[in-house]
Design a protein around this motif. Structure first.
Motif, PDB file in Angstrom:
ATOM      1  N   ASP A 195     -13.023  32.295   0.217  1.00 60.66           N
ATOM      2  CA  ASP A 195     -13.612  33.021  -0.911  1.00 60.66           C
ATOM      3  C   ASP A 195     -13.375  32.264  -2.221  1.00 60.66           C
ATOM      4  O   ASP A 195     -14.264  32.170  -3.080  1.00 60.66           O
ATOM      5  CB  ASP A 195     -13.039  34.426  -1.012  1.00 60.66           C
ATOM      6  CG  ASP A 195     -13.531  35.352   0.100  1.00 60.66           C
ATOM      7  OD1 ASP A 195     -14.546  35.030   0.743  1.00 60.66           O
ATOM      8  OD2 ASP A 195     -12.872  36.398   0.324  1.00 60.66           O
ATOM      9  N   SER A 198     -15.551  29.220  -2.313  1.00 62.27           N
ATOM     10  CA  SER A 198     -16.925  29.624  -2.592  1.00 62.27           C
ATOM     11  C   SER A 198     -17.123  29.840  -4.084  1.00 62.27           C
ATOM     12  O   SER A 198     -18.129  29.382  -4.666  1.00 62.27           O
ATOM     13  CB  SER A 198     -17.261  30.896  -1.810  1.00 62.27           C
ATOM     14  OG  SER A 198     -18.591  31.290  -2.053  1.00 62.27           O
ATOM     15  N   ALA A 199     -16.185  30.512  -4.727  1.00 64.07           N
ATOM     16  CA  ALA A 199     -16.285  30.743  -6.166  1.00 64.07           C
ATOM     17  C   ALA A 199     -16.245  29.418  -6.928  1.00 64.07           C
ATOM     18  O   ALA A 199     -16.975  29.226  -7.909  1.00 64.07           O
ATOM     19  CB  ALA A 199     -15.148  31.661  -6.625  1.00 64.07           C
ATOM     20  N   ARG A 200     -15.408  28.497  -6.473  1.00 61.70           N
ATOM     21  CA  ARG A 200     -15.297  27.185  -7.123  1.00 61.70           C
ATOM     22  C   ARG A 200     -16.606  26.409  -7.013  1.00 61.70           C
ATOM     23  O   ARG A 200     -17.025  25.719  -7.954  1.00 61.70           O
ATOM     24  CB  ARG A 200     -14.153  26.405  -6.470  1.00 61.70           C
ATOM     25  CG  ARG A 200     -13.882  25.033  -7.071  1.00 61.70           C
ATOM     26  CD  ARG A 200     -12.842  24.267  -6.269  1.00 61.70           C
ATOM     27  NE  ARG A 200     -12.489  23.011  -6.895  1.00 61.70           N
ATOM     28  CZ  ARG A 200     -11.384  22.762  -7.583  1.00 61.70           C
ATOM     29  NH1 ARG A 200     -10.477  23.726  -7.730  1.00 61.70           N
ATOM     30  NH2 ARG A 200     -11.155  21.579  -8.126  1.00 61.70           N
ATOM     31  N   GLU A 202     -19.637  27.623  -6.528  1.00 61.67           N
ATOM     32  CA  GLU A 202     -20.847  28.326  -6.955  1.00 61.67           C
ATOM     33  C   GLU A 202     -21.538  27.607  -8.103  1.00 61.67           C
ATOM     34  O   GLU A 202     -22.771  27.573  -8.179  1.00 61.67           O
ATOM     35  CB  GLU A 202     -20.503  29.765  -7.352  1.00 61.67           C
ATOM     36  CG  GLU A 202     -21.725  30.637  -7.542  1.00 61.67           C
ATOM     37  CD  GLU A 202     -21.375  32.108  -7.625  1.00 61.67           C
ATOM     38  OE1 GLU A 202     -22.307  32.936  -7.658  1.00 61.67           O
ATOM     39  OE2 GLU A 202     -20.164  32.439  -7.653  1.00 61.67           O
ATOM     40  N   GLY A 203     -20.753  27.008  -8.990  1.00 67.69           N
ATOM     41  CA  GLY A 203     -21.353  26.309 -10.113  1.00 67.69           C
ATOM     42  C   GLY A 203     -21.105  24.825 -10.113  1.00 67.69           C
ATOM     43  O   GLY A 203     -21.394  24.136 -11.095  1.00 67.69           O
ATOM     44  N   ARG A 205     -21.392  21.251  -7.578  1.00 67.18           N
ATOM     45  CA  ARG A 205     -21.934  20.758  -6.307  1.00 67.18           C
ATOM     46  C   ARG A 205     -20.825  20.265  -5.374  1.00 67.18           C
ATOM     47  O   ARG A 205     -20.940  20.402  -4.150  1.00 67.18           O
ATOM     48  CB  ARG A 205     -22.949  19.640  -6.580  1.00 67.18           C
ATOM     49  CG  ARG A 205     -23.732  19.228  -5.338  1.00 67.18           C
ATOM     50  CD  ARG A 205     -24.874  18.306  -5.688  1.00 67.18           C
ATOM     51  NE  ARG A 205     -25.626  17.921  -4.493  1.00 67.18           N
ATOM     52  CZ  ARG A 205     -26.621  17.052  -4.486  1.00 67.18           C
ATOM     53  NH1 ARG A 205     -27.015  16.468  -5.613  1.00 67.18           N
ATOM     54  NH2 ARG A 205     -27.242  16.745  -3.364  1.00 67.18           N
ATOM     55  N   VAL A 246     -22.776  30.360  -0.357  1.00 67.64           N
ATOM     56  CA  VAL A 246     -22.414  29.181  -1.133  1.00 67.64           C
ATOM     57  C   VAL A 246     -21.839  28.088  -0.236  1.00 67.64           C
ATOM     58  O   VAL A 246     -22.250  26.921  -0.289  1.00 67.64           O
ATOM     59  CB  VAL A 246     -21.422  29.550  -2.253  1.00 67.64           C
ATOM     60  CG1 VAL A 246     -20.909  28.287  -2.952  1.00 67.64           C
ATOM     61  CG2 VAL A 246     -22.076  30.475  -3.260  1.00 67.64           C
ATOM     62  N   TYR A 250     -23.400  24.435   0.631  1.00 71.70           N
ATOM     63  CA  TYR A 250     -22.553  23.253   0.360  1.00 71.70           C
ATOM     64  C   TYR A 250     -22.399  22.400   1.616  1.00 71.70           C
ATOM     65  O   TYR A 250     -22.547  21.168   1.570  1.00 71.70           O
ATOM     66  CB  TYR A 250     -21.195  23.734  -0.147  1.00 71.70           C
ATOM     67  CG  TYR A 250     -20.084  22.717  -0.126  1.00 71.70           C
ATOM     68  CD1 TYR A 250     -19.983  21.745  -1.106  1.00 71.70           C
ATOM     69  CD2 TYR A 250     -19.109  22.764   0.874  1.00 71.70           C
ATOM     70  CE1 TYR A 250     -18.933  20.830  -1.096  1.00 71.70           C
ATOM     71  CE2 TYR A 250     -18.062  21.860   0.890  1.00 71.70           C
ATOM     72  CZ  TYR A 250     -17.983  20.890  -0.098  1.00 71.70           C
ATOM     73  OH  TYR A 250     -16.939  19.983  -0.078  1.00 71.70           O
ATOM     74  N   ARG A 301     -28.817  22.629  -3.427  1.00 74.99           N
ATOM     75  CA  ARG A 301     -27.620  22.298  -4.204  1.00 74.99           C
ATOM     76  C   ARG A 301     -27.866  21.205  -5.242  1.00 74.99           C
ATOM     77  O   ARG A 301     -27.103  21.092  -6.208  1.00 74.99           O
ATOM     78  CB  ARG A 301     -26.509  21.845  -3.254  1.00 74.99           C
ATOM     79  CG  ARG A 301     -26.027  22.905  -2.280  1.00 74.99           C
ATOM     80  CD  ARG A 301     -25.078  23.871  -2.884  1.00 74.99           C
ATOM     81  NE  ARG A 301     -23.829  23.259  -3.302  1.00 74.99           N
ATOM     82  CZ  ARG A 301     -22.859  23.904  -3.933  1.00 74.99           C
ATOM     83  NH1 ARG A 301     -23.017  25.191  -4.247  1.00 74.99           N
ATOM     84  NH2 ARG A 301     -21.756  23.291  -4.284  1.00 74.99           N
ATOM     85  N   LEU A 304     -27.638  21.836  -9.012  1.00 68.21           N
ATOM     86  CA  LEU A 304     -26.362  21.884  -9.714  1.00 68.21           C
ATOM     87  C   LEU A 304     -26.010  20.548 -10.357  1.00 68.21           C
ATOM     88  O   LEU A 304     -24.992  20.442 -11.050  1.00 68.21           O
ATOM     89  CB  LEU A 304     -25.237  22.291  -8.749  1.00 68.21           C
ATOM     90  CG  LEU A 304     -25.319  23.708  -8.185  1.00 68.21           C
ATOM     91  CD1 LEU A 304     -24.273  23.902  -7.088  1.00 68.21           C
ATOM     92  CD2 LEU A 304     -25.132  24.738  -9.302  1.00 68.21           C
TER      93      LEU A 304
END
Length: 336
Positions: A195, A198-200, A202-203, A205, A246, A250, A301, A304
């Motif tokens: 999780d 995924s947050a890392r 998200e913004g 690549r 995400v 990736y 992706r 990004l």
């Protein structure tokens, strides 16, 4: 697996290094050594990817062991006569015993063998790929990417530490847990870390900076095995990778990048885990699925930003002798 016990990986590696100055007695010399891998193994998969990205195929020839092994070690059963054509041995164990008779630790891949002596030099998984980047630089291809750039090393190391603890080794801690409590702990730590990753991502690549680094290689080799093996076989079943938008995008981005997906062999991966680990899968039945074609779906992706190879270029075609057999991989990956 030991009932009632938490899984503990044996990481007592042979830590001798092959360096540009030969300070451990083994200088970098093109053609002198043989990188022994299995395409089934995620730890070996790291070295296969890094070697290809850096263009070290000629300088560091590769031996590919079969996907299954017994208690004695990995076997060269893909080669004619069941022997590696250069080392002349049937099992990797022989190279370990040549270095240390009666060697009582894990006979693991990747391992780098000194061809003249027939001895394993190192099986130090985390150090091998770093040394391919730093110590073998004189033999990198033109346009090789900087996978471990000096300015980013502290951040790469920090990411690698938690990814190893909770993800790379975390799936094994879940799969080989000897108690409900140790399984639950591994499961929670695994998905909590996924999780956060995924947050890392998200913004961003890539994991560190705007190019592919050692950190991406280390995470990819676990993600690419997740749905095929870890979700069911290791009971890491909160979600499939393909249900984590995400991370799934990736992973597809990397898979479709030359040097990543073209090293993956889903047939070997499944045959290894479901055949060798008979304490988890006593029937030895190898699943037919999942359908790997989704790995080639558009990932989006590139929006990004980021430059996969930085100021470098993609690796060229896979050498003919190292092409993954047709049908073991959905298709040759393409850049997107």
């Amino acid at each position: 697996m030991t009932r009632g016990k938490e899984y503990s990986r044996d990481d007592r590696y042979l830590t001798t290094r092959i360096t540009a100055d030969g300070r451990d007695g083994f200088p970098v010399e093109p053609g002198r050594y043989r990188l022994v891998v299995s395409r089934a193994c995620p730890w070996a998969g790291r070295s296969v990817i890094v070697r290809r990205l850096l263009g070290l195929e000629a300088a560091l020839p590769m031996a590919v062991a079969g996907p299954t092994h017994d208690e004695r070690s990995w076997r060269f059963d893909l080669d004619p006569g069941g022997r590696d054509p250069v080392l002349g041995i049937e099992r990797l164990q022989e190279a370990y015993f040549a270095r240390h008779p009666g060697y009582d630790r894990g006979i693991t891949v990747p391992a780098i063998v000194d061809v003249p002596s027939g001895q394993v030099v190192t099986n130090d998984v985390p150090q091998i790929t770093i040394d391919l980047s730093l110590e073998w630089e004189a033999y990198h291809r033109n346009g090789a990417p900087a996978l471990y750039p000096p300015a980013l090393r502290p951040e790469i190391d920090a990411v690698n530490e938690v990814v190893y603890r909770d993800v790379n080794n975390g799936v094994y801690r879940a799969g080989f847990a000897g108690s409900q409590e140790s399984y639950a702990d591994a499961y929670e730590r695994l998905f909590s870390r996924l999780d956060r990753l995924s947050a890392r991502l998200e913004g961003s690549r890539y994991l560190v900076g705007d190019t592919i680094t050692e950190a991406d290689v280390r995470l990819f080799t676990t993600l690419v095995r997740f749905d095929a093996v870890y979700h069911g076989h290791f009971k890491c079943n909160r979600q499939k990778l393909s249900e984590m938008p995400v991370l799934w995008a990736y992973a597809r981005d990397l898979f479709q990048t030359p040097g990543f997906g073209d090293t993956v062999d889903f047939d070997h991966i499944k045959r290894h885990y479901f055949t060798v680990q008979d304490d988890i899968n006593p029937t030895g039945i190898v699943p037919v699925g999942p359908d790997p074609s989704g790995w080639l779906a558009p990932h989006g992706r590139a929006a990004l930003g980021g430059r996969p190879f930085g100021d470098g270029t993609p690796p060229g075609p896979v050498p003919a002798a190292e092409v993954v057999p047709a049908g073991h991989n959905p298709a040759p990956p393409v850049s997107r």
